[in-house]
Design an enzyme around this catalytic site. Sequence first.
Site, mmCIF file in Angstrom:
data_model
loop_
_atom_site.group_PDB
_atom_site.id
_atom_site.type_symbol
_atom_site.label_atom_id
_atom_site.label_comp_id
_atom_site.label_asym_id
_atom_site.label_seq_id
_atom_site.Cartn_x
_atom_site.Cartn_y
_atom_site.Cartn_z
ATOM 1 N N TYR A 254 -9.040 0.051 -14.706
ATOM 2 C CA TYR A 254 -7.872 -0.252 -13.880
ATOM 3 C C TYR A 254 -8.125 -0.014 -12.388
ATOM 4 O O TYR A 254 -7.331 -0.460 -11.552
ATOM 5 C CB TYR A 254 -6.667 0.578 -14.326
ATOM 6 C CG TYR A 254 -5.936 0.016 -15.519
ATOM 7 C CD1 TYR A 254 -6.601 -0.283 -16.699
ATOM 8 C CD2 TYR A 254 -4.571 -0.195 -15.481
ATOM 9 C CE1 TYR A 254 -5.926 -0.784 -17.802
ATOM 10 C CE2 TYR A 254 -3.882 -0.696 -16.584
ATOM 11 C CZ TYR A 254 -4.571 -0.985 -17.731
ATOM 12 O OH TYR A 254 -3.902 -1.483 -18.825
ATOM 13 N N LYS B 151 -17.282 4.583 -25.151
ATOM 14 C CA LYS B 151 -18.225 3.556 -25.623
ATOM 15 C C LYS B 151 -19.587 3.950 -25.052
ATOM 16 O O LYS B 151 -20.279 3.159 -24.388
ATOM 17 C CB LYS B 151 -17.754 2.168 -25.134
ATOM 18 C CG LYS B 151 -18.436 1.001 -25.803
ATOM 19 C CD LYS B 151 -17.934 0.694 -27.220
ATOM 20 C CE LYS B 151 -18.842 -0.313 -27.884
ATOM 21 N NZ LYS B 151 -18.403 -0.705 -29.228
ATOM 22 N N ASP C 26 -14.324 1.541 -30.902
ATOM 23 C CA ASP C 26 -14.034 0.533 -31.939
ATOM 24 C C ASP C 26 -13.788 1.206 -33.291
ATOM 25 O O ASP C 26 -12.805 0.931 -33.977
ATOM 26 C CB ASP C 26 -15.128 -0.557 -32.005
ATOM 27 C CG ASP C 26 -16.551 -0.023 -31.968
ATOM 28 O OD1 ASP C 26 -16.738 1.193 -31.777
ATOM 29 O OD2 ASP C 26 -17.495 -0.828 -32.126
ATOM 30 N N ASP D 107 -4.837 2.728 -22.873
ATOM 31 C CA ASP D 107 -3.754 1.741 -22.917
ATOM 32 C C ASP D 107 -3.712 1.069 -24.286
ATOM 33 O O ASP D 107 -2.668 1.001 -24.936
ATOM 34 C CB ASP D 107 -3.970 0.702 -21.813
ATOM 35 C CG ASP D 107 -2.872 -0.352 -21.825
ATOM 36 O OD1 ASP D 107 -1.690 0.025 -21.934
ATOM 37 O OD2 ASP D 107 -3.200 -1.551 -21.741
ATOM 38 N N ASP E 147 -0.894 1.768 -27.934
ATOM 39 C CA ASP E 147 -0.033 0.816 -28.655
ATOM 40 C C ASP E 147 -0.401 0.757 -30.142
ATOM 41 O O ASP E 147 0.474 0.641 -31.010
ATOM 42 C CB ASP E 147 -0.125 -0.589 -28.038
ATOM 43 C CG ASP E 147 0.716 -0.726 -26.759
ATOM 44 O OD1 ASP E 147 0.972 0.310 -26.104
ATOM 45 O OD2 ASP E 147 1.111 -1.853 -26.402
HETATM 46 C C1 IPM Z 1 1.331 0.944 -20.029
HETATM 47 C C2 IPM Z 1 1.470 -0.489 -19.583
HETATM 48 C C3 IPM Z 1 0.871 -0.605 -18.195
HETATM 49 C C4 IPM Z 1 -0.638 -0.458 -18.334
HETATM 50 C C5 IPM Z 1 1.236 -1.813 -17.387
HETATM 51 C C6 IPM Z 1 2.702 -1.832 -17.108
HETATM 52 C C7 IPM Z 1 0.530 -1.822 -16.070
HETATM 53 O O1 IPM Z 1 0.909 -1.353 -20.507
HETATM 54 O O2 IPM Z 1 1.829 1.832 -19.314
HETATM 55 O O3 IPM Z 1 0.748 1.187 -21.073
HETATM 56 O O4 IPM Z 1 -1.337 -1.431 -18.602
HETATM 57 O O5 IPM Z 1 -1.078 0.653 -18.131
HETATM 58 MN MN MN Z 2 0.247 -0.382 -22.313
#
Ligand code: IPM
Ligand code: MN
Length: 364
Positions: free
Chosen positions: A139, A194, A226, A250, A254
Site C-alpha cells: 500500500y 511470502k 497461501d 487486508d 476478509d
Molecule cells: C480495509 C479496506 C481498505 C483497505 C480500503 C478502504 C482502502 O479494504 O480497511 O480493509 O484496502 O485497506
Molecule cells: Mn479490506
Amino acid sequence: MKDSYEIAVVHGDGIGPEICAVSIEVLKAALGPDLLCFAEYPAGASHFLKTGESLPEETRHACAQADAILHGAAGLPGVVHPDGTEVGVDFSLRTRFELDLFANIRPIRLYEGVESALSRAKPGSIDYVIVRENSEGLYAARGAGSLLRGDVAVDTLVQTRAGIERIVHKAFRLAQASNGAPEDGVRRVTCCDKANVLRSYAFFRSVFDEVAQNYPDIETEYAIVDAMSMYMVLRPEHYNVIVTENMFGDILSDLAAATIGGLGMAPSGEVGEENGLFQPSHGSAPDIAGKGIANPYGMVLSAASMLDWLADRHSDPRLSQAAERIRQVSVGALAGGCLNSDLGGSASTTEVARQLCDSLAEPA
Ligand code: IPM
Ligand code: MN
Ligand code: NAD
C-alpha cells in the site's frame, strides 16, 4: 482523564452512514450524552460527486485534532481518479499515512448465536487477532505507482526495519495480554509472509525473529500466506495473534471474517502513537445500501475498541467499563437471536440498535 472527548465522525458512503449512526446511538446509551462530543465531517465518493473533493481539508484537520476518529465506510465502485483507483478510499488511506496509524488490529471471534461457514466451528473456537501492518507494504505505493507507455504498470512494495519492528512488537504485546489460542491456551504469534519467494518478506521474517527474542514466553511460528489461507479455514482454533504485511492483512481479514459470520461481524481499529481510527473491516456494501438491513455489530464492536483505546491513553475507567458493557450487550443480543439477514436472521439495522440500547438501559 478528560471532561469530554472529541470524536470526529466520518460517515462515508453506502451503508457507512447507516451503521455509523447505530454506533453513535450505542455509545450515547452506554456513556450518556456528554462524555463523548461527536462532530461530523464529510469525506468519500458521494462527497466527491457533489463537490469534486474526496477528503476536504477541514475533515483532515479535524481528524488530526480529535481524540479519536469514528468511520463507517467509504467508496463507490466506478467513482475513480484518472489512474482508475477509487476516490472513496482516499479518506482511509490518507488518514492512515498522514497520522501514521501503523497498527491495524482486527479481532476475529465467533460468537454464540452466529453460525460459521465452517461446519465444525463452535462459539469460542475461533478467537484470534490479525495484526495488519498499516503504513507500508504494498500500500506504500498508493498514488505513486507508474504506468509506462500504456504497457507496463508498477507498484512498489516497501518494508522498512522500523516499520516491521514496531508492528511485530505490537503483535507480541497483544499476545502477552491475551488468553492464548482456543486450541491449547498457548500464547502464540504467527508470522505470515511470502519469505520463500520475495526478498522483502524474507526481511520481514528476519526482523520478526530478532524482535521475538524479546518475548521468550510467547511461542512463534511462520506461515506462508497461501497456505495460511487454508489453515485459517481448516484449523482456525490454532491461532492467537497473526502478524502480517499490509496487503496480506487486508485479504486475510476478509477471509477470516467469512469464518465468523461474514464481514458484518468484523471490527477493526487502526492506531498509531497519537491517533486512532475506528471503522469495521468491511466496505460501503453498495448492494445492500439504503435497505435498512446492514449488520451494525462490526461497527459497534469497533466503537467499543475505540473506548478501550481512549481509556488506556487517558487512564479513564469510565470508558473501559462502557466498552465492556457494549461488548456484553452485543454478545447477549447475538446469543438471543437478534440477527440481521447476513447472519440468517430478519432484524433490521435499527432493530439491532434498539435491542442494544434497551439492554444498555438495564442495570448491568
Ligand atoms: C480495509 C479496506 C481498505 C483497505 C480500503 C478502504 C482502502 O479494504 O480497511 O480493509 O484496502 O485497506
Ligand atoms: Mn479490506
Ligand atoms: P464490501 O465489504 O462493501 O462488501 C462485500 C460483501 O459483504 C457485500 O455483499 C456486502 O453486502 C457484504 N457486507 C459488507 N458489510 C456488511 C454489513 N455490515 N452487513 C451486511 N453485509 C455486509 O466490499 P466491496 O463490495 O468489495 O466494496 C464496496 C465498496 O466499499 C468499494 O467502493 C470499496 O472500495 C469500498 N471499501 C471501503 C472500505 C472502507 O471504507 N473501510 C473497506 C472496503 C471496501
